[in-house]
Design a protein around this motif. Structure first.
Motif, short mmCIF file in Angstrom:
data_model
loop_
_atom_site.label_atom_id
_atom_site.label_comp_id
_atom_site.label_asym_id
_atom_site.label_seq_id
_atom_site.Cartn_x
_atom_site.Cartn_y
_atom_site.Cartn_z
N ALA A 93 -47.39 -13.52 -57.71
CA ALA A 93 -47.37 -13.99 -56.32
C ALA A 93 -46.35 -15.10 -56.13
O ALA A 93 -45.62 -15.13 -55.13
CB ALA A 93 -48.77 -14.46 -55.92
N ILE A 94 -46.26 -16.01 -57.10
CA ILE A 94 -45.30 -17.11 -57.00
C ILE A 94 -43.88 -16.57 -57.02
O ILE A 94 -43.04 -16.96 -56.20
CB ILE A 94 -45.52 -18.13 -58.13
CG1 ILE A 94 -46.86 -18.86 -57.94
CG2 ILE A 94 -44.37 -19.13 -58.19
CD1 ILE A 94 -47.22 -19.78 -59.10
N ARG A 95 -43.60 -15.68 -57.97
CA ARG A 95 -42.26 -15.12 -58.06
C ARG A 95 -41.89 -14.34 -56.81
O ARG A 95 -40.76 -14.43 -56.31
CB ARG A 95 -42.14 -14.24 -59.31
CG ARG A 95 -42.06 -15.03 -60.62
CD ARG A 95 -41.58 -14.13 -61.75
NE ARG A 95 -42.53 -13.05 -62.01
CZ ARG A 95 -43.52 -13.11 -62.87
NH1 ARG A 95 -43.71 -14.20 -63.60
NH2 ARG A 95 -44.34 -12.09 -63.05
N ALA A 96 -42.84 -13.55 -56.29
CA ALA A 96 -42.56 -12.74 -55.10
C ALA A 96 -42.31 -13.62 -53.88
O ALA A 96 -41.36 -13.40 -53.12
CB ALA A 96 -43.73 -11.79 -54.83
N ALA A 97 -43.15 -14.64 -53.68
CA ALA A 97 -42.98 -15.54 -52.53
C ALA A 97 -41.66 -16.29 -52.63
O ALA A 97 -40.93 -16.43 -51.64
CB ALA A 97 -44.15 -16.51 -52.44
N HIS A 98 -41.34 -16.76 -53.83
CA HIS A 98 -40.09 -17.50 -54.01
C HIS A 98 -38.88 -16.59 -53.81
O HIS A 98 -37.89 -16.98 -53.16
CB HIS A 98 -40.05 -18.13 -55.41
CG HIS A 98 -38.92 -19.09 -55.60
ND1 HIS A 98 -37.69 -18.69 -56.06
CD2 HIS A 98 -38.82 -20.43 -55.37
CE1 HIS A 98 -36.89 -19.72 -56.12
NE2 HIS A 98 -37.55 -20.80 -55.71
N ALA A 99 -38.93 -15.37 -54.33
CA ALA A 99 -37.81 -14.45 -54.19
C ALA A 99 -37.61 -14.04 -52.73
O ALA A 99 -36.48 -14.03 -52.22
CB ALA A 99 -38.03 -13.20 -55.06
N LEU A 100 -38.70 -13.71 -52.05
CA LEU A 100 -38.59 -13.31 -50.65
C LEU A 100 -38.12 -14.48 -49.79
O LEU A 100 -37.31 -14.30 -48.88
CB LEU A 100 -39.93 -12.78 -50.15
CG LEU A 100 -40.37 -11.44 -50.72
CD1 LEU A 100 -41.78 -11.10 -50.24
CD2 LEU A 100 -39.40 -10.34 -50.29
N GLY A 101 -38.64 -15.69 -50.07
CA GLY A 101 -38.21 -16.86 -49.32
C GLY A 101 -36.75 -17.16 -49.52
O GLY A 101 -36.03 -17.48 -48.57
N THR A 102 -36.28 -17.04 -50.75
CA THR A 102 -34.87 -17.28 -51.04
C THR A 102 -33.98 -16.23 -50.39
O THR A 102 -32.92 -16.54 -49.84
CB THR A 102 -34.64 -17.30 -52.56
OG1 THR A 102 -35.48 -18.29 -53.17
CG2 THR A 102 -33.19 -17.61 -52.89
N ALA A 103 -34.42 -14.96 -50.45
CA ALA A 103 -33.65 -13.89 -49.81
C ALA A 103 -33.57 -14.10 -48.30
O ALA A 103 -32.51 -13.91 -47.68
CB ALA A 103 -34.29 -12.54 -50.12
N ALA A 104 -34.69 -14.50 -47.69
CA ALA A 104 -34.69 -14.78 -46.26
C ALA A 104 -33.77 -15.93 -45.92
O ALA A 104 -33.05 -15.91 -44.91
CB ALA A 104 -36.11 -15.08 -45.77
N LEU A 105 -33.74 -16.94 -46.78
CA LEU A 105 -32.84 -18.08 -46.57
C LEU A 105 -31.38 -17.64 -46.65
O LEU A 105 -30.53 -18.12 -45.89
CB LEU A 105 -33.13 -19.15 -47.61
CG LEU A 105 -32.65 -20.58 -47.31
CD1 LEU A 105 -33.28 -21.09 -46.03
CD2 LEU A 105 -32.98 -21.50 -48.47
N ALA A 106 -31.08 -16.72 -47.57
CA ALA A 106 -29.72 -16.20 -47.68
C ALA A 106 -29.32 -15.42 -46.43
O ALA A 106 -28.20 -15.54 -45.93
CB ALA A 106 -29.60 -15.32 -48.93
N VAL A 107 -30.26 -14.60 -45.93
CA VAL A 107 -30.00 -13.85 -44.69
C VAL A 107 -29.73 -14.81 -43.54
O VAL A 107 -28.83 -14.59 -42.71
CB VAL A 107 -31.18 -12.92 -44.37
CG1 VAL A 107 -31.02 -12.31 -42.98
CG2 VAL A 107 -31.29 -11.82 -45.41
N LEU A 108 -30.51 -15.88 -43.47
CA LEU A 108 -30.33 -16.88 -42.42
C LEU A 108 -28.94 -17.52 -42.53
O LEU A 108 -28.24 -17.70 -41.51
CB LEU A 108 -31.41 -17.94 -42.51
CG LEU A 108 -31.30 -19.12 -41.54
CD1 LEU A 108 -31.49 -18.64 -40.11
CD2 LEU A 108 -32.32 -20.20 -41.88
N ALA A 109 -28.55 -17.88 -43.75
CA ALA A 109 -27.24 -18.50 -43.94
C ALA A 109 -26.12 -17.55 -43.52
O ALA A 109 -25.15 -17.97 -42.86
CB ALA A 109 -27.07 -18.91 -45.41
#
Length: 272
Positions: free
Chosen positions: A92-108
């Motif tokens: 769960a930690i890895r999935a949340a962190h990966a999805l959050g980071t990917a979303a941040l990249a999309v935002l950037a």
């Protein structure tokens, strides 16, 4: 004092959302909302349609996320001493962190290269920001729950994520407000043929011309009004003025006519 501050903050937020929606509506016709003389209460009332659905939607998603956390992940966290529990929490930690980071990249990418997401709805980037901040904060929360409480201040990261989430929420609602305002204006423009028809009489010749507008001089020598304009529709009366459109008004091409109310003009309005 705290209640007063919260009331002022809420009023300010409602005013802003109402202003965004109203400006989007009238901006569709090329009118600045400042000309309309709306009060703070008017903007607050107009914010209801702009905030109702997005806040309910975000609230429902938040409730589902809380239910998932309490029903699935919280028991795993509490039972993290077992191999299965640790695996669930780590996944769960890895999935949340990966999805959050990917979303941040999309935002950037969306902020730095706007054409990359020009096809997406206006609420996409604010939703991505809200999702990114929420997932990263949740990953931190799960990671902290695995460890014993440590003394000291939590640091800036939780505060930054909370601020980003709040910005994402406000941005999302504002984008939705702008969209609903534009849709309302488009609906008004589409319904122009069914709006009240206006015949305008004037003592002086007015600079009014447009598709479907007909001006006819009146022959009576002793008549107060010398010109008659037909083919107009009433858009909005505001502060002693009338906002009129040509019955066949075209966005971005035809103007909005602002006619001061007074003895020099008379309007006959006929509803359909």
């Amino acid at each position: 004092m705290a209640v007063l501050s919260q009331t002022v903050l809420l009023s300010s937020v409602l005013f802003y959302f109402g202003w965004v929606r109203t400006q989007a509506t009238w901006g569709y016709f090329g009118i600045d909302v400042g000309l309309l003389g709306y009060s703070t209460a008017d903007f607050a009332l107009r914010s209801i349609n702009a905030t109702f659905l997005p806040l309910i939607g975000i609230g429902v998603v938040a409730l589902l996320a809380v239910a998932f956390h309490r029903g699935v992940l919280l028991p795993a966290v509490l039972g993290a001493r077992t191999v299965r529990g640790r695996r669930i929490v780590e996944t769960a930690i890895r999935a949340a962190h990966a999805l959050g980071t990917a979303a941040l990249a999309v935002l950037a990418i969306g902020l730095l290269v706007p054409p990359a997401v020009s096809w997406a709805p206006a609420v996409t980037l604010p939703l991505v920001l809200l999702l990114s901040a929420g997932l990263l904060a949740y990953a931190d929360r799960l990671r902290a729950a695995q460890r014993p409480a440590s003394p000291g201040k939590p640091g800036l990261r939780p505060l930054i994520l909370a601020v980003l989430a709040l910005i994402g929420l406000l941005w999302c609602v504002a984008a939705y407000a702008r969209r609903t305002g534009e849709e309302a204006a488009a609906g008004v423009a589409a319904s122009l043929p069914s709006r009240p028809a206006v015949t305008l009489y004037s003592a002086e010749r007015l600079a009014i011309a447009g598709p479907g507008v007909v001006v006819a001089p009146l022959a009576q020598p002793d008549a107060k009004y010398k010109f008659r304009y037909s083919g107009l529709v009433l858009l909005q009366p505001v502060q002693g003025r009338y906002l009129l459109l040509a019955a066949q008004w075209r966005k971005g091409i035809d103007p909005v006519y602002v006619v001061p109310a007074g003895d020099d003009v008379r309007m006959d309005i006929v509803g359909h």
